[in-house]
Design a protein around this motif. Structure first.
Motif, mmCIF file in Angstrom:
data_model
loop_
_atom_site.group_PDB
_atom_site.id
_atom_site.type_symbol
_atom_site.label_atom_id
_atom_site.label_comp_id
_atom_site.label_asym_id
_atom_site.label_seq_id
_atom_site.Cartn_x
_atom_site.Cartn_y
_atom_site.Cartn_z
ATOM 1 N N ALA A 123 0.754 -1.236 -0.218
ATOM 2 C CA ALA A 123 -0.097 0.256 -0.238
ATOM 3 C C ALA A 123 0.862 1.258 -0.171
ATOM 4 O O ALA A 123 1.817 1.185 0.860
ATOM 5 N N VAL A 124 0.395 2.556 -0.622
ATOM 6 C CA VAL A 124 1.273 3.305 -1.042
ATOM 7 C C VAL A 124 -0.240 4.400 -0.776
ATOM 8 O O VAL A 124 -0.756 4.603 -0.500
ATOM 9 N N GLU A 125 0.592 5.530 -0.023
ATOM 10 C CA GLU A 125 0.125 6.446 0.352
ATOM 11 C C GLU A 125 0.385 8.195 -0.789
ATOM 12 O O GLU A 125 1.276 8.001 -0.577
ATOM 13 N N ILE A 126 -1.233 7.760 -1.476
ATOM 14 C CA ILE A 126 -0.847 8.814 -2.140
ATOM 15 C C ILE A 126 -2.266 10.295 -2.442
ATOM 16 O O ILE A 126 -3.518 9.669 -1.742
ATOM 17 N N ASP A 127 -1.914 11.611 -1.937
ATOM 18 C CA ASP A 127 -3.104 12.435 -1.924
ATOM 19 C C ASP A 127 -3.541 11.996 -0.468
ATOM 20 O O ASP A 127 -4.681 12.204 -0.581
ATOM 21 N N GLY A 128 -2.489 11.992 0.579
ATOM 22 C CA GLY A 128 -3.252 11.480 1.765
ATOM 23 C C GLY A 128 -4.062 10.205 2.538
ATOM 24 O O GLY A 128 -4.701 9.925 3.486
ATOM 25 N N ARG A 129 -4.323 9.257 1.174
ATOM 26 C CA ARG A 129 -5.390 7.898 1.170
ATOM 27 C C ARG A 129 -4.428 6.996 0.732
ATOM 28 O O ARG A 129 -3.121 6.903 -0.291
ATOM 29 N N ALA A 130 -5.010 5.590 1.025
ATOM 30 C CA ALA A 130 -3.762 4.481 1.262
ATOM 31 C C ALA A 130 -4.763 3.951 -0.782
ATOM 32 O O ALA A 130 -5.631 4.012 -1.138
ATOM 33 N N VAL A 131 -3.901 3.193 -1.523
ATOM 34 C CA VAL A 131 -4.015 2.572 -2.704
ATOM 35 C C VAL A 131 -2.881 1.371 -2.249
ATOM 36 O O VAL A 131 -1.778 1.277 -2.049
ATOM 37 N N ALA A 132 -3.602 0.511 -2.596
ATOM 38 C CA ALA A 132 -3.109 -0.763 -2.724
ATOM 39 C C ALA A 132 -2.587 -1.871 -3.193
ATOM 40 O O ALA A 132 -4.106 -1.655 -4.745
ATOM 41 N N PHE A 133 -2.587 -2.211 -3.597
ATOM 42 C CA PHE A 133 -1.947 -3.550 -5.245
ATOM 43 C C PHE A 133 -1.265 -4.391 -5.152
ATOM 44 O O PHE A 133 -0.666 -5.417 -4.650
ATOM 45 N N MET A 134 -2.269 -5.380 -4.939
ATOM 46 C CA MET A 134 -2.211 -6.724 -4.712
ATOM 47 C C MET A 134 -1.750 -7.884 -6.289
ATOM 48 O O MET A 134 -2.096 -7.554 -6.791
ATOM 49 N N GLY A 135 -1.166 -9.205 -5.392
ATOM 50 C CA GLY A 135 -0.817 -10.142 -6.673
ATOM 51 C C GLY A 135 0.044 -10.935 -6.018
ATOM 52 O O GLY A 135 0.176 -10.975 -4.719
ATOM 53 N N HIS A 136 0.168 -11.922 -7.096
ATOM 54 C CA HIS A 136 0.991 -13.465 -6.833
ATOM 55 C C HIS A 136 1.990 -12.749 -6.486
ATOM 56 O O HIS A 136 2.589 -12.131 -6.822
ATOM 57 N N SER A 137 2.851 -13.562 -5.444
ATOM 58 C CA SER A 137 4.695 -13.733 -5.523
ATOM 59 C C SER A 137 5.408 -13.678 -7.021
ATOM 60 O O SER A 137 4.383 -14.906 -7.808
ATOM 61 N N GLY A 138 6.393 -12.628 -7.380
ATOM 62 C CA GLY A 138 6.528 -12.407 -8.696
ATOM 63 C C GLY A 138 6.010 -11.237 -9.532
ATOM 64 O O GLY A 138 5.948 -11.009 -10.396
ATOM 65 N N ALA A 139 4.708 -11.151 -9.253
ATOM 66 C CA ALA A 139 3.291 -9.854 -9.379
ATOM 67 C C ALA A 139 4.365 -8.598 -9.864
ATOM 68 O O ALA A 139 3.677 -7.608 -10.671
ATOM 69 N N GLY A 140 5.518 -8.239 -9.154
ATOM 70 C CA GLY A 140 6.071 -7.109 -8.941
ATOM 71 C C GLY A 140 5.309 -6.273 -8.504
ATOM 72 O O GLY A 140 6.031 -4.532 -8.114
ATOM 73 N N LYS A 141 4.611 -6.152 -7.235
ATOM 74 C CA LYS A 141 4.755 -5.397 -6.117
ATOM 75 C C LYS A 141 5.630 -4.731 -5.049
ATOM 76 O O LYS A 141 5.612 -3.189 -5.255
ATOM 77 N N SER A 142 6.257 -5.321 -4.623
ATOM 78 C CA SER A 142 7.611 -4.942 -4.531
ATOM 79 C C SER A 142 8.107 -3.693 -4.928
ATOM 80 O O SER A 142 8.325 -3.163 -5.081
ATOM 81 N N THR A 143 8.103 -4.071 -6.757
ATOM 82 C CA THR A 143 9.041 -3.622 -7.645
ATOM 83 C C THR A 143 8.389 -1.756 -7.942
ATOM 84 O O THR A 143 8.714 -0.601 -7.875
ATOM 85 N N LEU A 144 7.113 -2.148 -8.078
ATOM 86 C CA LEU A 144 6.714 -1.298 -8.315
ATOM 87 C C LEU A 144 6.021 -0.190 -6.616
ATOM 88 O O LEU A 144 6.469 1.124 -7.042
ATOM 89 N N ALA A 145 6.295 -0.253 -6.362
ATOM 90 C CA ALA A 145 6.123 0.419 -4.670
ATOM 91 C C ALA A 145 7.964 1.038 -4.446
ATOM 92 O O ALA A 145 7.406 1.812 -4.315
ATOM 93 N N TYR A 225 -5.737 -2.055 -6.291
ATOM 94 C CA TYR A 225 -5.377 -3.148 -7.767
ATOM 95 C C TYR A 225 -5.474 -4.367 -7.959
ATOM 96 O O TYR A 225 -4.322 -4.841 -6.984
ATOM 97 N N LEU A 226 -5.501 -4.987 -8.883
ATOM 98 C CA LEU A 226 -5.243 -6.573 -8.836
ATOM 99 C C LEU A 226 -4.046 -6.533 -9.566
ATOM 100 O O LEU A 226 -4.253 -6.005 -11.323
ATOM 101 N N LEU A 227 -2.360 -7.188 -9.820
ATOM 102 C CA LEU A 227 -2.179 -6.524 -10.712
ATOM 103 C C LEU A 227 -1.545 -7.787 -11.126
ATOM 104 O O LEU A 227 -1.737 -9.177 -11.439
ATOM 105 N N ALA A 228 -1.412 -8.034 -13.053
ATOM 106 C CA ALA A 228 -2.317 -8.604 -14.104
ATOM 107 C C ALA A 228 -1.220 -8.862 -14.741
ATOM 108 O O ALA A 228 -0.574 -7.771 -15.540
ATOM 109 N N ASP A 247 -13.623 -12.155 -5.407
ATOM 110 C CA ASP A 247 -12.705 -13.957 -6.007
ATOM 111 C C ASP A 247 -11.131 -12.827 -6.576
ATOM 112 O O ASP A 247 -10.922 -13.666 -5.331
ATOM 113 N N ALA A 248 -11.681 -11.996 -6.447
ATOM 114 C CA ALA A 248 -9.905 -11.080 -6.667
ATOM 115 C C ALA A 248 -9.423 -11.644 -4.712
ATOM 116 O O ALA A 248 -7.877 -11.569 -5.086
ATOM 117 N N LEU A 249 -9.953 -10.644 -4.290
ATOM 118 C CA LEU A 249 -9.853 -10.150 -3.028
ATOM 119 C C LEU A 249 -9.427 -11.918 -2.100
ATOM 120 O O LEU A 249 -8.244 -12.036 -1.061
#
Length: 311
Positions: A123-145, A225-228, A247-249
């Motif tokens: 989750a990243v703070e953007i304009d005072g609110r949190a936005v979450a990026f979810m996905g399986h291992s290797g989906a690029g979550k940490s690289t994006l963060a 967001y679901l990263l795909a 289902d995504a959650l």
């Protein structure tokens, strides 16, 4: 010295996922906190129960009114009531490996016992609110963060994002203040692995401390967001509705297999349904490759900001 070699039962006090923690194992990855008032979770070094002459299977199993996480060569973690974890280290186990599974799978069991919703997400703070990026291992979550972090955004959580409710709002709780990046992801962000500690023994994954903390340890969640991966050659962001969003959650709940084991399937489904009724969920299809990464990260930022303006 490792805990397995002998450690004094001195407690440190920490905050993570909106919970106060007391721990006999030092947890340098976490923010320290004052010792005032009762803690939500107590972590102790001790002996975990055994079922008999045979060693429990690798992984999590129900045991003695709680859950037992057995990691061969590392430790046995006895997790009870959403409030206690007893660690029985294996001989010679390093503190680093003890902490890896404690703050990962063992804490996942605690979170599920407490009825919280941990997503396999950052989750990243953007304009005072949190936005979450979810996905399986290797989906690029940490690289994006890491990309957001290096552009001055505050990272609220990496890999595990715990969702809760405060004052009628859906919030994301602050997690461990670091990014975990594979060596190739480090290099993509302009870092070198020699500067950082390995996440666990003999690993090619590294802990990168975040340089700034979010404005609060719990921030209102704007959307998810679901990263795909997209192989057709065109990136796209589309909203998931109804059962597709649920289902995504469900599919991206951290250690989601623990839910059925603990008999919490119905509660978990209701929790996910309630979330999609309050927070939009999007599928972000991305073209895989280093050359396209920056442009697609910018597209996600622009879309996130447009959602903020719309709401």
């Amino acid at each position: 010295m490792t805990v397995a070699a002998g450690a004094a039962a001195t407690c440190g006090h920490y905050r993570i996922f909106g919970l106060s923690i007391s721990s006999e194992l030092a947890l340098p990855e976490l923010d320290e906190a004052g010792a005032e008032g009762p803690c939500d979770v107590a972590i102790r070094i001790g002996t975990a129960p055994r079922s008999g002459q045979f060693e429990e299977p690798q992984g999590l199993s129900l045991h003695s009114g709680g859950a037992l996480l057995n990691i061969v060569g590392v430790a046995r973690y006895w997790i009870r009531g959403g409030t206690e974890i007893t660690i029985e280290p294996s001989p010679g186990a390093s503190d680093r490996n003890l902490r890896l599974f404690l703050l990962g799978s063992a804490f996942a069991a605690i979170l599920h016992q407490r009825g919280l919703l941990p997503l396999h997400a950052n989750a990243v703070e953007i304009d005072g609110r949190a936005v979450a990026f979810m996905g399986h291992s290797g989906a690029g979550k940490s690289t994006l963060a890491a990309w957001f972090h290096d552009r001055g955004f505050k990272v609220l959580a990496d890999d595990v994002c715990v969702i809760g409710a405060e004052h009628g709002r859906v919030v994301a709780h602050a997690g461990i203040p670091r990014l975990r990046l594979w060596k190739d992801a480090l290099e993509l962000t302009g870092r070198t692995h020699a500067e950082y500690e390995a996440s666990f023994d003999d690993a090619d994954k590294y802990n990168v401390p975040t340089q700034s903390r979010p404005t609060s340890e719990s921030i209102e969640l704007s959307h998810v967001y679901l990263l795909a991966k997209e192989d057709s050659g065109a990136a796209a962001i589309t909203r998931l509705e109804g059962i597709a969003a649920v289902d995504a959650l469900v599919a991206n709940t951290y250690r989601g297999r623990y839910v059925a084991m603990m008999g919490e399937t119905q509660r978990h489904l209701v929790q996910c349904l309630s979330l999609v009724q309050k927070v939009p969920v999007f599928r972000a299809e991305r073209i895989w490759g280093v050359a396209e990464f920056r442009a697609q990260a910018q597209l996600l930022e622009e879309h996130a900001r447009s959602m903020m303006r719309a709401n």
